[in-house]
Every structure is written in C-alpha cells, then in structure tokens.
Design a protein around this motif. Structure first.
Motif, PDB file in Angstrom:
ATOM      1  N   PRO A   5       0.980  -1.065  -0.162  1.00 56.33           N
ATOM      2  CA  PRO A   5       0.094   0.205  -0.091  1.00 56.33           C
ATOM      3  C   PRO A   5       0.921   1.377   0.141  1.00 56.33           C
ATOM      4  N   TRP A   6       0.331   2.170  -0.822  1.00 57.16           N
ATOM      5  CA  TRP A   6       1.115   3.659  -0.833  1.00 57.16           C
ATOM      6  C   TRP A   6       0.231   4.385   0.175  1.00 57.16           C
ATOM      7  N   LEU A   7       0.829   5.065   0.902  1.00 60.41           N
ATOM      8  CA  LEU A   7       0.103   5.888   1.871  1.00 60.41           C
ATOM      9  C   LEU A   7      -0.003   7.216   1.621  1.00 60.41           C
ATOM     10  N   PRO A   9      -0.155  11.229   2.097  1.00 56.96           N
ATOM     11  CA  PRO A   9       0.236  11.872   3.167  1.00 56.96           C
ATOM     12  C   PRO A   9      -1.052  12.727   4.059  1.00 56.96           C
ATOM     13  N   TYR A  10      -1.936  12.816   3.506  1.00 60.33           N
ATOM     14  CA  TYR A  10      -3.218  13.388   3.956  1.00 60.33           C
ATOM     15  C   TYR A  10      -4.381  12.486   4.523  1.00 60.33           C
ATOM     16  N   GLU A  11      -3.940  11.236   4.772  1.00 66.56           N
ATOM     17  CA  GLU A  11      -4.838  10.175   5.460  1.00 66.56           C
ATOM     18  C   GLU A  11      -3.887   9.630   6.436  1.00 66.56           C
ATOM     19  N   LEU A  12      -4.227   9.536   7.699  1.00 68.76           N
ATOM     20  CA  LEU A  12      -3.496   9.030   8.710  1.00 68.76           C
ATOM     21  C   LEU A  12      -4.026   7.494   9.220  1.00 68.76           C
ATOM     22  N   TRP A  13      -3.130   6.585   8.440  1.00 64.81           N
ATOM     23  CA  TRP A  13      -3.570   5.278   8.751  1.00 64.81           C
ATOM     24  C   TRP A  13      -2.245   4.404   8.453  1.00 64.81           C
ATOM     25  N   PHE A  14      -2.254   3.252   9.035  1.00 60.27           N
ATOM     26  CA  PHE A  14      -1.331   2.015   8.456  1.00 60.27           C
ATOM     27  C   PHE A  14      -2.106   0.957   8.301  1.00 60.27           C
ATOM     28  N   PRO A  15      -1.548  -0.070   7.246  1.00 63.97           N
ATOM     29  CA  PRO A  15      -2.271  -1.346   7.237  1.00 63.97           C
ATOM     30  C   PRO A  15      -1.662  -2.142   8.596  1.00 63.97           C
ATOM     31  N   PRO A  16      -2.369  -3.242   8.891  1.00 63.59           N
ATOM     32  CA  PRO A  16      -2.094  -3.893  10.075  1.00 63.59           C
ATOM     33  C   PRO A  16      -0.598  -4.572   9.911  1.00 63.59           C
ATOM     34  N   PRO A  17       0.148  -4.376  10.981  1.00 58.02           N
ATOM     35  CA  PRO A  17       1.637  -5.104  11.020  1.00 58.02           C
ATOM     36  C   PRO A  17       1.498  -6.546  10.379  1.00 58.02           C
ATOM     37  N   GLY A  26       9.465  -7.651   7.082  1.00 59.02           N
ATOM     38  CA  GLY A  26       8.936  -6.580   7.825  1.00 59.02           C
ATOM     39  C   GLY A  26       8.373  -5.297   7.032  1.00 59.02           C
ATOM     40  N   LEU A  27       8.750  -5.461   5.688  1.00 58.18           N
ATOM     41  CA  LEU A  27       8.267  -3.912   5.102  1.00 58.18           C
ATOM     42  C   LEU A  27       6.650  -4.078   4.583  1.00 58.18           C
ATOM     43  N   LEU A  28       6.226  -3.156   5.038  1.00 59.13           N
ATOM     44  CA  LEU A  28       4.639  -2.930   5.385  1.00 59.13           C
ATOM     45  C   LEU A  28       3.997  -2.009   4.470  1.00 59.13           C
ATOM     46  N   ALA A  29       4.572  -0.870   4.339  1.00 58.10           N
ATOM     47  CA  ALA A  29       4.063   0.184   3.256  1.00 58.10           C
ATOM     48  C   ALA A  29       4.978   1.312   2.798  1.00 58.10           C
ATOM     49  N   LEU A  30       4.594   2.110   1.844  1.00 56.93           N
ATOM     50  CA  LEU A  30       5.311   3.184   1.412  1.00 56.93           C
ATOM     51  C   LEU A  30       4.872   4.385   1.544  1.00 56.93           C
ATOM     52  N   GLY A  31       5.530   5.478   1.546  1.00 56.85           N
ATOM     53  CA  GLY A  31       4.917   6.865   1.132  1.00 56.85           C
ATOM     54  C   GLY A  31       4.570   7.409   2.618  1.00 56.85           C
ATOM     55  N   GLY A  32       3.371   8.377   2.639  1.00 54.25           N
ATOM     56  CA  GLY A  32       3.007   8.864   3.907  1.00 54.25           C
ATOM     57  C   GLY A  32       3.826  10.241   3.866  1.00 54.25           C
ATOM     58  N   ASP A  33       4.173  10.305   5.101  1.00 58.02           N
ATOM     59  CA  ASP A  33       5.027  11.547   5.522  1.00 58.02           C
ATOM     60  C   ASP A  33       5.768  11.214   6.958  1.00 58.02           C
ATOM     61  N   LEU A  34       6.385  12.183   7.415  1.00 57.55           N
ATOM     62  CA  LEU A  34       7.064  12.181   8.754  1.00 57.55           C
ATOM     63  C   LEU A  34       6.487  13.044   9.774  1.00 57.55           C
TER      64      LEU A  34
END
Length: 237
Positions: A5-7, A9-17, A26-34
C-alpha cells in the motif's frame, strides 16, 4: 513482490503489521509523511520508518522483533571493569542534535538518517517524545550517544553511536537501569545485532511485541523529567 500500500500524506493510517512482507522482512507500506502524528501512530502500532535518500518513505514491522527488557541488561566482566573506572559522564536530553548528527555521520555505508528524518525526530524531541542520551569523556567530548522515542512505558530505540571503546555499552547500562527505575517495561531495538544480543537483548514474535505495546504505551511511567538518577554502584561523579 506482493503489492504494497502507498500511504497518502493526507490520510493518517497504517495497514495491520501482520500484513508485512516476509521478504524483505517486515516491509509494510510506502509513502505517507514524517509528521509527528504519523510517527507516533507508527510507534503505537509497532511500526517504524527506515529508508535512504533515494527511496520513498518505507515503513517496517519485522517478525521477530528485537527487544531489551531493562531488567535483563547484561554486563560482561570486561564492561564491569570499564564501569568501575567511571570513564564517562552520562546525561539525557543535553545534546539531541549532536547525538542524531553523529549517529548519521558515523555510518560508513550511507545513512538512513536523512535530513527529513533529522528534522522529524528533532520535532518529536521538541514535543517531548524523542530523547537523547549522551556519554562524554573526561575532556567533556561527546563520545557516545543514543536516541529514541518514549511512549507510555516503552522506549523505542532508533540509533546509537560510539567513538570510544565501551561508550555506547556504558550508556546502555545506565539507560536500562534508569528505565527500569522509572517503571518502563521494554526497550524496542527493532532488528537484532550481535552488539545488542551481547547486552541482553533478545527476539520475540511480532505478535508478542504488539501485545506488549498495546498495553504498555497507554501506561504512565513514573519519571518527572528525563534526568539520570541511577548511578553505577559507587559512582562518585
């Protein structure tokens, strides 16, 4: 490779670990922000960022997970001899920028502590979530350091450095004992290394790790401020 999944930046969520890849582990997701909110959500969810300048933000939750329970800190005979000499002065939150910069600069094969990562964790430090721990020699020089994020009764270690023999090990002993005195349950070490294992760290299944943090990140530690009170027995500093 399975699609990740590509996160946004304007949606605050993560897929289940549990949806993390087995390879790379352990690689789970890409993108989002810091942003602070995303980083804090990540740690509460058993997830951490780890990437280089030429990559998008990568989010990880490896299985198994390397952890150190403070009461399990191991002190070898040689390290005990070093401690008895009191070669270092230890402190907390006295030089966050110095610690994170040295952690980045001393990685010979490139660093995952990018400029964006430095800025993000400095912001967490300013907000009271990220902390640094320093070891200085008798000349007052910063020779060892460690930084990470504290939530509830869990400390999530991010990186450490040492430029004098045993500086980081001495710091780990002081930190583990101080965390235990403050009622911390666990120090997350993320991925195992020989150095961490010799200090008493061990690996546990991700499911166990997630169960621990689900309870412990909501518990309040008993420290009033991030100042070292624990001292090596007989420490005269």
């Amino acid at each position: 490779m399975t699609s990740l999944p590509w996160l946004d930046p304007y949606e605050l969520w993560f897929p289940p670990p549990e949806q993390s890849l087995d390879e790379p582990d352990g690689l789970l997701a890409l993108g989002g922000d810091l942003s602070p909110d995303r980083l804090l959500l990540a740690y509460r969810s058993g997830i951490f960022p780890w990437f280089t300048d030429d990559q998008p933000i990568l989010w990880w939750s490896p299985d198994p997970r390397c952890v150190l329970f403070p009461q399990d800190i191991h002190i070898s005979r040689s390290l005990r001899r070093t401690l008895n000499k009191y070669p270092f002065t230890v402190s907390a939150d006295q030089d966050f920028s110095g610690v994170i910069n040295r952690c980045a600069d001393l990685r010979s094969e490139g660093t995952w502590i990018t400029r964006d990562m430095k800025d993000a964790y400095t912001r967490l430090h300013e907000l009271g979530f990220a902390h640094s721990f320093e070891a200085r020699n008798r000349a007052g020089e910063l020779v060892g350091g460690l930084y990470g994020v504290a939530l509830g009764r869990c400390f999530f270690g991010e990186s450490m450095f040492s430029v004098e023999t045993d500086a980081s090990k001495v710091l780990m002993v002081y930190l583990a004992n101080q965390l235990e005195a403050w009622g911390f349950h666990m120090m997350d070490c993320q991925v195992e290394s020989r150095h961490l294992l010799t200090m008493g760290a061990r690996t546990i299944p991700r499911a166990e790790f997630l169960s621990i943090i689900e309870k412990q990140v909501t518990e309040k530690p008993i420290q009033a401020s991030w100042n070292f009170r624990w001292q090596w027995p007989g420490d005269r500093s």
